[in-house]
Scaffold this active site. Structure first.
Site, PDB file in Angstrom:
ATOM      1  N   CYS A   1       7.873  -5.363   1.542  1.00  0.00           N
ATOM      2  CA  CYS A   1       6.479  -4.897   1.693  1.00  0.00           C
ATOM      3  C   CYS A   1       5.531  -6.092   1.682  1.00  0.00           C
ATOM      4  O   CYS A   1       5.525  -6.876   0.731  1.00  0.00           O
ATOM      5  CB  CYS A   1       6.139  -3.931   0.562  1.00  0.00           C
ATOM      6  SG  CYS A   1       4.396  -3.480   0.564  1.00  0.00           S
TER       7      CYS A   1
HETATM    8  N1  MHO Z   1       6.225   1.397  -1.106  1.00  0.00           N
HETATM    9  C1  MHO Z   1       5.016   1.204  -0.379  1.00  0.00           C
HETATM   10  C2  MHO Z   1       5.245   0.267   0.746  1.00  0.00           C
HETATM   11  C3  MHO Z   1       4.003  -0.069   1.452  1.00  0.00           C
HETATM   12  S1  MHO Z   1       4.221  -1.435   2.370  1.00  0.00           S
HETATM   13  C4  MHO Z   1       2.840  -1.792   3.180  1.00  0.00           C
HETATM   14  C5  MHO Z   1       4.533   2.546   0.118  1.00  0.00           C
HETATM   15  O1  MHO Z   1       5.353   3.419   0.286  1.00  0.00           O
HETATM   16  O2  MHO Z   1       3.356   2.751   0.310  1.00  0.00           O
HETATM   17  O3  MHO Z   1       5.290  -1.248   3.280  1.00  0.00           O
END
Ligand code: MHO
Length: 161
Positions: free
Chosen positions: A10
């Site tokens: 992420c």
């Molecule tokens: N676990 C986070 C990841 C966001 S990232 C920008 C979510 O599910 O929002 O990939």
């Protein structure tokens, strides 16, 4: 100024990590390494783009070397996890180094090999090393996301006083 591009899960946390580094002039998050033009976050989440969530770093090579940036990169994630990082699963969370010059490619390959041989991990390092291609900027709300959230929290706690 030089550029470096890394994917390590992420991009929110990875960007925050690089933002703190002395010698880093600017950072941005985006999508790269795939085949789909002008993707939005939902396209990437739908896994139809081939892109990775990535951070583009602009740095001053007089103040920080590419080798040092690679150390920040390795330390910011687990490079033995294939197509995931912690709870986030999917090829957009893959570990990858997108090099901008033959010198960066060489440094990346040698750092990867050194880390593998160091015995720090008992599994294989799966980090891809590929030439940098078009970098599609992510939506504004993803840029400096962690920092923005911090400011929102501060403002909210002041409002509660
Ligand atoms: N676990 C986070 C990841 C966001 S990232 C920008 C979510 O599910 O929002 O990939």
């Amino acid at each position: 100024m030089e550029k470096a591009t890394f994917a390590a899960g992420c991009f929110w946390g990875v960007e925050e990590r690089f933002r703190q580094v002395e010698g880093v002039i600017s950072t941005a998050v985006g999508y790269t390494g795939g085949h789909f033009p002008n993707p939005c976050y939902l396209d990437v989440c739908a896994r139809i783009t081939g892109h990775a969530e990535a951070v583009r770093v602009e740095y001053d090579p007089q103040r920080i070397s590419y080798e040092e940036l690679l150390e920040v990169f390795w330390a910011s994630h687990d490079p033995t996890q294939l197509n995931r990082q912690g709870p986030d699963r999917g090829e957009q969370y893959r570990s990858a180094i997108f090099y901008h010059s033959p010198a960066q490619e060489k440094a990346a390959r040698s750092a990867k090999q050194k880390l593998q041989l160091s015995g720090k991990y008992d599994k294989d390092i799966v980090t891809e090393i590929k030439p940098a291609s078009e970098f599609w900027m992510a939506e504004e709300y993803h840029q400096q996301y962690v920092d923005k959230k911090r400011h929102v929290r501060k403002r909210d706690s002041r409002a509660n006083l």
